[in-house]
Each structure stands twice: as C-alpha cells, then as structure tokens.
Design a protein around this motif. Sequence first.
Motif, PDB file in Angstrom:
ATOM      1  N   PHE A  12      71.060  61.435  21.430  1.00 44.18           N
ATOM      2  CA  PHE A  12      72.107  61.738  20.449  1.00 44.18           C
ATOM      3  C   PHE A  12      71.662  61.360  19.035  1.00 44.18           C
ATOM      4  N   TYR A  42      77.759  60.666  32.818  1.00 41.87           N
ATOM      5  CA  TYR A  42      78.871  61.114  31.980  1.00 41.87           C
ATOM      6  C   TYR A  42      79.551  59.914  31.328  1.00 41.87           C
ATOM      7  N   VAL A  92      72.750  71.324  25.841  1.00 44.19           N
ATOM      8  CA  VAL A  92      74.018  71.011  26.522  1.00 44.19           C
ATOM      9  C   VAL A  92      74.089  71.796  27.831  1.00 44.19           C
ATOM     10  N   ILE A  93      73.811  73.098  27.720  1.00 47.10           N
ATOM     11  CA  ILE A  93      73.871  73.963  28.897  1.00 47.10           C
ATOM     12  C   ILE A  93      72.773  73.622  29.898  1.00 47.10           C
ATOM     13  N   SER A  94      71.527  73.498  29.414  1.00 50.52           N
ATOM     14  CA  SER A  94      70.418  73.297  30.360  1.00 50.52           C
ATOM     15  C   SER A  94      70.576  71.972  31.096  1.00 50.52           C
ATOM     16  N   GLN A 128      69.894  81.293  22.585  1.00 52.78           N
ATOM     17  CA  GLN A 128      71.003  81.320  21.656  1.00 52.78           C
ATOM     18  C   GLN A 128      71.179  82.667  20.973  1.00 52.78           C
ATOM     19  N   ILE A 137      73.506  65.987  28.071  1.00 57.23           N
ATOM     20  CA  ILE A 137      74.612  65.746  29.004  1.00 57.23           C
ATOM     21  C   ILE A 137      74.024  65.501  30.398  1.00 57.23           C
ATOM     22  N   LEU A 196      62.764  73.499  27.082  1.00 59.42           N
ATOM     23  CA  LEU A 196      63.602  74.705  26.985  1.00 59.42           C
ATOM     24  C   LEU A 196      64.223  74.814  25.594  1.00 59.42           C
ATOM     25  N   ILE A 248      78.082  58.633  28.141  1.00 58.07           N
ATOM     26  CA  ILE A 248      78.419  59.259  26.860  1.00 58.07           C
ATOM     27  C   ILE A 248      79.451  58.392  26.157  1.00 58.07           C
ATOM     28  N   TRP A 269      72.035  66.862  22.328  1.00 62.72           N
ATOM     29  CA  TRP A 269      73.226  66.504  23.120  1.00 62.72           C
ATOM     30  C   TRP A 269      72.887  66.524  24.592  1.00 62.72           C
ATOM     31  N   ILE A 308      73.384  70.376  31.793  1.00 62.93           N
ATOM     32  CA  ILE A 308      74.465  70.499  32.777  1.00 62.93           C
ATOM     33  C   ILE A 308      73.962  71.228  34.020  1.00 62.93           C
ATOM     34  N   MET A 309      73.232  72.343  33.790  1.00 64.75           N
ATOM     35  CA  MET A 309      72.678  73.093  34.927  1.00 64.75           C
ATOM     36  C   MET A 309      71.747  72.193  35.741  1.00 64.75           C
ATOM     37  N   LEU A 315      69.225  78.986  34.276  1.00 68.64           N
ATOM     38  CA  LEU A 315      68.144  78.406  33.481  1.00 68.64           C
ATOM     39  C   LEU A 315      66.997  79.399  33.299  1.00 68.64           C
ATOM     40  N   VAL A 350      66.854  77.281  24.215  1.00 66.31           N
ATOM     41  CA  VAL A 350      67.975  77.137  25.145  1.00 66.31           C
ATOM     42  C   VAL A 350      68.736  75.870  24.779  1.00 66.31           C
ATOM     43  N   ASN A 351      70.024  76.005  24.527  1.00 67.75           N
ATOM     44  CA  ASN A 351      70.861  74.865  24.158  1.00 67.75           C
ATOM     45  C   ASN A 351      70.795  73.777  25.232  1.00 67.75           C
ATOM     46  N   TRP A 411      80.446  61.400  12.801  1.00 68.13           N
ATOM     47  CA  TRP A 411      79.331  62.339  12.986  1.00 68.13           C
ATOM     48  C   TRP A 411      78.850  62.932  11.677  1.00 68.13           C
TER      49      TRP A 411
END
Lengths: 303, 357
Positions: free
Chosen positions: B69, B269, B135-137, A289, B76, B126, B272, B74, B139-140, A280, B132-133, B332
């Motif tokens: 959403f 999860y 989805v990634i942040s 990105q 997560i 973020l 979703i 997104w 999950i982290m 992070l 910062v996407n 979608w």
Amino acid sequence: MLEAFLSSMLSMATPILLAALGELLVEESGIVNIGIEGAMLSGAFFALAGAYFSGSLLLGLACGIAAGVVINAIFAALVVNLAVNQVVSGTALSILSLGITGVFYRRMFGVTGKAFMVRSVPRIPLGPLAKIPLLGPVLFDHNALVYLTFALVPILAYLISRTRYGLRLRAAGERPAAADALGLNVYRIRWQALIAAGALTGLAGAYLTLAYANTFVENISAGRGFVALSVVILGRWNAWGLCAASLLFGAAMALQFGLQALGTMVPYQLFLALPYALTLVVLASFGGQAAAPSALGEPYHRT
Amino acid sequence: MLPSVAKPAAALALAALSISIILLALGASPIGVFAALGEGAFGSWYAFTDTIVKATPLVFTGLAISLAFSGALWNIGADGQLVIGAIAAGAIGPWLGDWPHPVAIAVVLSAGAVGGAIWGGLAGWLRARRDVNEVISTIMLNFVAAQMLSWVVHGPLMEPSRSYPASSPIAASAELGFYFAPSRLNLGMLIAVILAAACYVVLFHTSAGFELRAMGRNRRAATFFRIRIERLTIVVMALSGALAGLGGAVQVSAITHRLFEKLSPGWGYEAIAVALVAHLNPLGIIAAALFFGALDNGSQAMQRSQNVSPVLVQVIQGMVILFLLAFDTPLWSGMRKTMLGDSVMTDPIAAAELPDA
C-alpha cells in the motif's frame, strides 16, 4: 444429463450475472466496488428473514433489495462524498456484512438454524416453449428472477450505449472533471449507479436464499461477489460479454457438482479454480485496463 | 486539523457506540460484552499469550499489506500469498526428519517466503508488464490458492491414515516449538517484530523506501525522477508476498504442524484493517495486530460467558475500519503532501509534470 447440466449452469449464472450487471453500472460511473460480496450476503440474509417472518416471498425479495441498497448507500457516502479509498471501504463492508448476518442469524435461529426454511420462489414454465425438447427445460422452465436477469442484459446494453443517461454515466466514469464542467452532477450520477447496483446485488443475494438454497448458512455468497467482479472484467465492460462470462462461471460451478457426484479422478477443485485462472490468463493476454473506464477507482472531488 | 491520536480515538469511540447499539438491539449488555472481551484477551497468562499467538499472522500479513500500500499497490492477495506459503512449508516439512533443528526450521520458513513471493510477484508482474490491475489479480489468485490448498489436503499431501482431509504432519525438527510452556507462545512473534523493524528501516531510512513511497504518492512524478516503476512494482509485490507467505509458514511450523482446508480465517483481509489502523507504519502494525488479535481471542471467551456469537468480532472490525475511514478522509490524498515534501510539490518543473492531484 446434458439437460440438467445446462439448466443448472443457467441457475448458477443468474446471481452472478445480476450482481455483475450492477457492478457494470457502478464501474461505468468510475467507481470500483469490491464490497459486492457484502451487499449480496446482506441481501441473502434479510431476504430470507423477511420471507420467513412475513410469510411472503415478495416481501422477502423486497427486504433483500433494501439490504443491498443500504449497504451500497453506506459505501456511496464514504467513497462518493468523503472520497475515501474504494478498495478498503469495500473490504470493510464485506467484513461487516459477514459479521452482522452471522450475529443476527445465530441470535434468531441458533447455531444450526434447522427451522429456518422457506418455500422456494416458484418456477414458471413458459407455456408451450417449455415443451421444446432440450431447449425447453434448459431455457424456459425457470423462476421469474432468472428471466428477469437475462432480460436485463439487452436492456442495460441499450441503456449504457444508446441513451442520454448512459452517456452521462460514462462521462462520469471517463472524465469526471469534464462531466462536471459540462454541468453534470458527478456525485448524483455515482450515487444513482450505486443505489441501482445495491438493488440488483441485494436481489442476487435474495436469489441465493429464496430460489436456490431455501435457507441461509453463514457466508452463503461464498465468493460470488468477487466472481461478479471478475465477470465484469472478463466481459470487457459490455453487458453481452458479462452474460457470456457469467455462463462460463455458471458452467464451471455446475460441472464441479456433477464431477463430485460422479466421483471421477479429476479433482473438482480444478474446475472451481478454472474460472479465476482463466480470468487471469485473459487479462494477461489482452491487457487489463484497456477497456476499463479511465477514471475507474479514482475518487472525484470538486475543487 | 485534529492531532493524530484524536481522530482514531474518536473513530474507535463511535465504533464502540454503534456496536453497543447493535448489542442492545440483540438484548445483550454492552458493558458485559466488552468486559468479557477484555477478560478473554488479557485476563490470564494463557489468555495474554494466546492473544500474542493470534496476532502473529496478522503482523506478517499487515506488514505485507503496508509495504504494498505504501507504493499504492492495492494488494488484496495477502490471504492467497499466506496460503501458498503454508502449502510450500507443509509440503516440504514432512521430509526434514533427519535435518538439524535450526536448518530444518530455516528451510521450512524459506519455503514459505519463496512460495508467497512467487504468488505476490506474479500479481506484480501482471501489473507491471501486462497492465492488469492488482486488485483483481490478487483476488483471483486468492481463490486459486484456496482451491490449491483444498486439492493438496484431499489429494497429493493427504495423510493416508486420516479420514478428515489434512496433510501429513511436518517433521518434529521443523517445528517452531512452544518455548514458554504451558502457553502456545513461540518464536513466530519475535521473527515478526524483527521483520517489522526491518520494514520500518527500509521504508523510512533507505533510498529504496523513499522511491517506493514516492511511487505511492504519484506514479508520474516518480517516473519523472527516474524511478524504475516496473521493476519496483514487481520487487515490492514479491516482497509483500514473501512476508505473507512467511506468516503462513510460521503458522504451520509453530501452531498447526500440518495443512488443512480452512487454514486461514481471512488473515489477509483482516490485515487490510490492521495496516490501515497503523497508518501503514510497520511499527504501528505490531500494536494494531495485537489489538485485532485481542479481539479474535477475546471474542471466544465472550461467546462462552455472554452468549454472543464470535462472529460479532467481524462486526467490530468492520465498524472500526468504516469509522476510521470516515474520520480519515485526508489520509490518502493528504499523505501525498507530507511524504514527498513541499520542495517537490513547489518545484516548477516537477509541478508542471504532475497530473492534477
């Protein structure tokens, strides 16, 4: 002590790096697959089941690879051909894999699964190289999967940046519409990347059961698929970067076990959380990105 | 174009068919399994109320997911946001012994909402400011939250007299009691339903809700209409986190009364799937959460009577989502048309600004 730590770092990094290299191919083609966890888990279970029932480690590995390929083929049909949401499909496949491996595991081996053990993939010390002090045991006394994984790093780095195939792959991920106009089959490129990644991720799962744990427990992948996802980002979509990031995560995992054994005051959870927090911080500092393929995550359909 | 009920119905039927095949392969009777599932979920007053109890955290996380959403964010990370909310509630709960019951409950639940809002807002910040996407942040942040929970129940919040890692119990005044004994039914679901109605009104009957949905359709078009994308992203992710965090606080306050390591079985999860089945409609979330709550609850009875493992429920969930996705391909991309409306899409100036859809 240091020797054991470094060696364990390498073996912890291996399954993560294998799955991450697969994800690199997939992301270069413009798809984000957060279902790695599912493919890895299926690979782990079916590799062990295959090895257990056939008595052959090679057949086990093949079963693991096949399981990863099947999961990714379902994913490919959904996101490449039907253009459905990639994030949701990936999550669904992870949930499904957790269920399917759990159901089959309990059905075949009961709840405890005590008898479900196989012998480990043998280590292959590389002759005189393994005799070098410190470096030898750390670098040259592992099983074939570890050597294969680290050998894949330069191969994939070359494939992606220097070959015609790599150029097509990146074109599909950067400008799918333009690639299509130039006569490239974006659908086929993305399918190929996903199938290759399925094989690598399935193998990563097989590593967990056949080379690391020698048995299966439910949810044995324990988030490693998600770690692989962050390794791709932390490694800036570069095979060498992925290698470094995997070693970092491997070190954090190895350190956590060392600390638990030593019983220090530092909470081991700190080391478990560190790689994620670090990802992070790195993303926040360098912008997220910028290095990613520009069509990443966007479904492409021919009009 | 099939009517709106036909597609999910067909998806559910095909999912049931696939699951039956898996069951037959395992040597179990599909009819017996499905009957046991229904019996375990709705067969008695206790079964029925426990289904509602199991659905409650899914309504909170489902609302969190559907809000984010709807803006094409997104998220997560509902699981992590729920966990942080639970930690906040579990940390402050033991200190509220002298407080009046309603105040203590308000404090515990607010702590959960604030905790979740910080976690979700961080991902929003973020995304908005550092590109910062999410989805990634998210999950982290899920993993960081899980480790944080593990640490507090082994460390600072651990009840001294215990050998099993869990936190000290919250004060009795902060407990959301079982108001319909002998069941475990509590006010959590009522709060969840009120919030679902509130989310529905905000999303479909306010300009803020329209802006969010417009951003979800097309960020560039939304910018063109002077919608402040960055601010909206942070606010929505914080609100989304607050809903999930509140769900965690309700779970601690009403059911567990303390923290332990595996607090959430993956509600964030599962949510979703809940949000997707409900087509992101907040009122539909209640029905979808009850459906998945019934699966969770029924699977335990199923295990007892049919000798099938409760993890089968994850197979069912996974199949349901996959078939819904496969049947819903225009969902979608098609939403873009229905929500912004044709007038926007055919506006020549706006159309010139729209990227290829």
